[in-house]
Design a protein around this motif. Structure first.
Motif, PDB file in Angstrom:
ATOM      1  N   ALA A 139     -12.601   1.138  -6.588  1.00 54.61           N
ATOM      2  CA  ALA A 139     -11.686   0.782  -7.864  1.00 54.61           C
ATOM      3  C   ALA A 139     -10.394   1.854  -7.561  1.00 54.61           C
ATOM      4  O   ALA A 139      -9.333   1.313  -8.288  1.00 54.61           O
ATOM      5  N   THR A 140     -10.386   2.346  -7.499  1.00 59.22           N
ATOM      6  CA  THR A 140      -9.489   3.559  -7.807  1.00 59.22           C
ATOM      7  C   THR A 140      -8.789   3.624  -6.169  1.00 59.22           C
ATOM      8  O   THR A 140      -6.673   2.967  -6.766  1.00 59.22           O
ATOM      9  N   CYS A 141      -8.361   2.606  -5.035  1.00 61.88           N
ATOM     10  CA  CYS A 141      -8.021   1.842  -3.583  1.00 61.88           C
ATOM     11  C   CYS A 141      -6.597   1.018  -4.638  1.00 61.88           C
ATOM     12  O   CYS A 141      -5.901   1.133  -4.564  1.00 61.88           O
ATOM     13  N   ARG A 142      -7.104   0.300  -4.841  1.00 58.86           N
ATOM     14  CA  ARG A 142      -7.057  -0.549  -5.443  1.00 58.86           C
ATOM     15  C   ARG A 142      -5.480  -0.595  -6.376  1.00 58.86           C
ATOM     16  O   ARG A 142      -4.633  -0.768  -6.757  1.00 58.86           O
ATOM     17  N   ARG A 143      -6.493   0.226  -7.557  1.00 63.98           N
ATOM     18  CA  ARG A 143      -5.349   0.817  -8.002  1.00 63.98           C
ATOM     19  C   ARG A 143      -3.911   1.981  -7.802  1.00 63.98           C
ATOM     20  O   ARG A 143      -3.202   1.599  -8.182  1.00 63.98           O
ATOM     21  N   ALA A 144      -4.529   2.473  -7.006  1.00 66.30           N
ATOM     22  CA  ALA A 144      -3.336   3.218  -5.979  1.00 66.30           C
ATOM     23  C   ALA A 144      -2.311   2.063  -5.407  1.00 66.30           C
ATOM     24  O   ALA A 144      -1.235   2.031  -5.688  1.00 66.30           O
ATOM     25  N   SER A 145      -2.569   0.791  -5.111  1.00 63.12           N
ATOM     26  CA  SER A 145      -2.296   0.289  -4.171  1.00 63.12           C
ATOM     27  C   SER A 145      -1.126  -0.677  -5.557  1.00 63.12           C
ATOM     28  O   SER A 145       0.207  -0.704  -5.041  1.00 63.12           O
ATOM     29  N   GLU A 146      -1.630  -0.856  -6.290  1.00 64.33           N
ATOM     30  CA  GLU A 146      -0.830  -1.439  -7.707  1.00 64.33           C
ATOM     31  C   GLU A 146      -0.194  -0.470  -7.549  1.00 64.33           C
ATOM     32  O   GLU A 146       1.350  -1.092  -7.616  1.00 64.33           O
ATOM     33  N   VAL A 147       0.227   0.508  -8.047  1.00 62.26           N
ATOM     34  CA  VAL A 147       1.404   1.552  -7.846  1.00 62.26           C
ATOM     35  C   VAL A 147       2.029   1.495  -7.162  1.00 62.26           C
ATOM     36  O   VAL A 147       3.303   1.913  -7.038  1.00 62.26           O
ATOM     37  N   LEU A 148       1.756   1.948  -6.211  1.00 62.84           N
ATOM     38  CA  LEU A 148       2.731   1.576  -4.432  1.00 62.84           C
ATOM     39  C   LEU A 148       3.429  -0.001  -4.424  1.00 62.84           C
ATOM     40  O   LEU A 148       4.914   0.602  -4.638  1.00 62.84           O
ATOM     41  N   LEU A 149       2.563  -0.741  -4.853  1.00 60.65           N
ATOM     42  CA  LEU A 149       3.646  -1.881  -4.665  1.00 60.65           C
ATOM     43  C   LEU A 149       4.736  -1.990  -5.801  1.00 60.65           C
ATOM     44  O   LEU A 149       5.527  -2.237  -5.617  1.00 60.65           O
ATOM     45  N   LYS A 150       3.814  -1.529  -7.370  1.00 63.27           N
ATOM     46  CA  LYS A 150       5.263  -1.451  -8.513  1.00 63.27           C
ATOM     47  C   LYS A 150       6.820  -0.064  -8.440  1.00 63.27           C
ATOM     48  O   LYS A 150       7.535  -0.723  -7.770  1.00 63.27           O
ATOM     49  N   THR A 151       6.102   0.544  -7.840  1.00 63.55           N
ATOM     50  CA  THR A 151       6.781   1.702  -6.641  1.00 63.55           C
ATOM     51  C   THR A 151       7.961   0.700  -6.145  1.00 63.55           C
ATOM     52  O   THR A 151       9.293   1.220  -5.721  1.00 63.55           O
ATOM     53  N   LEU A 152       7.650  -0.277  -4.620  1.00 66.17           N
ATOM     54  CA  LEU A 152       8.369  -0.722  -4.216  1.00 66.17           C
ATOM     55  C   LEU A 152       9.203  -1.418  -4.506  1.00 66.17           C
ATOM     56  O   LEU A 152      10.302  -2.017  -4.040  1.00 66.17           O
ATOM     57  N   THR A 153       8.711  -1.949  -5.793  1.00 68.79           N
ATOM     58  CA  THR A 153       9.649  -3.246  -6.543  1.00 68.79           C
ATOM     59  C   THR A 153      10.295  -2.424  -6.946  1.00 68.79           C
ATOM     60  O   THR A 153      12.248  -3.186  -7.154  1.00 68.79           O
ATOM     61  N   PHE A 154      10.196  -1.146  -7.657  1.00 71.13           N
ATOM     62  CA  PHE A 154      11.570  -0.698  -8.442  1.00 71.13           C
ATOM     63  C   PHE A 154      12.506  -0.451  -7.586  1.00 71.13           C
ATOM     64  O   PHE A 154      13.769  -0.681  -7.531  1.00 71.13           O
ATOM     65  N   ILE A 155      12.449   0.204  -6.111  1.00 72.47           N
ATOM     66  CA  ILE A 155      13.289   0.088  -4.879  1.00 72.47           C
ATOM     67  C   ILE A 155      14.316  -0.307  -4.801  1.00 72.47           C
ATOM     68  O   ILE A 155      15.762  -0.625  -4.986  1.00 72.47           O
ATOM     69  N   ARG A 156      13.413  -2.020  -4.252  1.00 71.83           N
ATOM     70  CA  ARG A 156      14.046  -3.136  -4.094  1.00 71.83           C
ATOM     71  C   ARG A 156      15.213  -4.031  -5.081  1.00 71.83           C
ATOM     72  O   ARG A 156      15.204  -4.263  -4.619  1.00 71.83           O
ATOM     73  N   ASN A 157      14.655  -3.403  -6.108  1.00 71.41           N
ATOM     74  CA  ASN A 157      15.863  -4.034  -7.298  1.00 71.41           C
ATOM     75  C   ASN A 157      16.710  -3.387  -7.272  1.00 71.41           C
ATOM     76  O   ASN A 157      17.951  -3.046  -8.388  1.00 71.41           O
ATOM     77  N   LEU A 158      17.204  -1.910  -6.408  1.00 74.30           N
ATOM     78  CA  LEU A 158      17.924  -1.053  -7.182  1.00 74.30           C
ATOM     79  C   LEU A 158      19.532  -1.927  -5.708  1.00 74.30           C
ATOM     80  O   LEU A 158      18.765  -0.806  -4.439  1.00 74.30           O
TER      81      LEU A 158
END
Length: 275
Positions: A69-88
């Protein structure tokens, strides 16, 4: 989209054509999730849990109590972080060499900040590794991992506790969505002590994010710049988080033999020939 940006831009500094409010425009116009008052939900024992400088904390190893469960949540956080960067677009206006440095240096602080924004807490359990003498007496293989360690990711207890303490501090401050966005800009464009090809441009982007954060806090918190100083102190502490500990604890079972750095660069379309 980042994928559509011509290869020529990766090798050319865009500081001459940079508009003063480019990063602010990109950050302010992103959709933010609803703001949640985490400090009202969390007031637990981690506030008083500190490493007292005892070296045994560095030797103790811990694993996640609920790794799936924790690794799944961590992966979601990482993907949101990458999405933020890609939108800049501003990020892709610097040469790929600079992009490489910024990601390798700052992905871990950005990830921890994302964990704070998403309210991701996690529980740990300590691993007791058998001593060399015990292995000899019990006729155990000196190279074999213990059962728990071989099936779980291990990290330094001191490093992980440092991360948890920072999470609690961010939750106590009840950071808003806009503040988190400005903080991501400050962290992403932190050049540190590295020499970048477009160093003035990167420094300008970070200064803009800092200025926007200060103005927002001044407006929303009645010129309480003490909050601004405290938040900057927290993000400076994020630079001390061990990136290797984060990778081993949250991402090793997902990536296997692939390093997280390679995954990040490929996801962000940063693909130099030698990667």
């Amino acid at each position: 989209m980042a994928a559509e940006i011509s290869a020529a831009k990766f090798g050319k500094c865009q500081s001459e054509t940079h508009r003063a409010n480019s990063i602010l425009y990109q950050i302010l116009n992103r959709e933010h999730g609803s703001e949640t008052k985490w400090h009202q939900q969390y007031s637990g024992p981690y506030h008083s849990t500190r490493s007292k400088g005892c070296s045994c904390m560095d030797r103790r190893r811990v694993v996640l109590k609920t790794p799936e469960a924790t690794c799944r949540r961590a992966s979601e956080v990482l993907l949101k972080t990458l999405t933020f960067i890609r939108n800049l677009p501003s990020f892709y206006h610097v040469p790929w060499e600079d992009q490489l440095v910024l990601i390798q240096q700052n992905w871990a602080p950005l990830f921890v900040l994302g964990m704070a924004q998403e309210g991701v807490d996690f529980d740990l359990k300590e691993i007791s590794a058998p001593s060399l003498l015990k292995k000899i007496l019990l006729n155990q293989s000196l190279t074999a991992n213990n059962d728990l360690g071989s099936s779980s990711l291990q990290a330094s207890s001191a490093e992980v506790q440092k991360m948890k303490n920072l999470l609690w501090k961010f939750w106590d401050l009840d950071i808003s969505a806009k503040e988190y966005a400005y903080l991501k800009g400050i962290i992403l464009f932190n050049s540190g002590c590295h020499v970048l090809k477009c160093l003035p441009y990167v420094q300008t982007l970070q200064q803009e994010a800092q200025q926007a954060l200060m103005e927002y806090i001044s407006t929303m918190f009645h010129r309480n710049l003490g909050r601004f100083a405290w938040i900057l102190q927290l993000i400076a502490s994020l630079q001390d988080i061990d990136a290797d500990a984060i990778e081993e604890l949250f991402f090793r079972p997902i990536l296997g033999e692939v390093t997280l750095n390679v995954f990040l660069l490929e996801t962000l379309y940063i693909k130099p020939d030698w990667v």
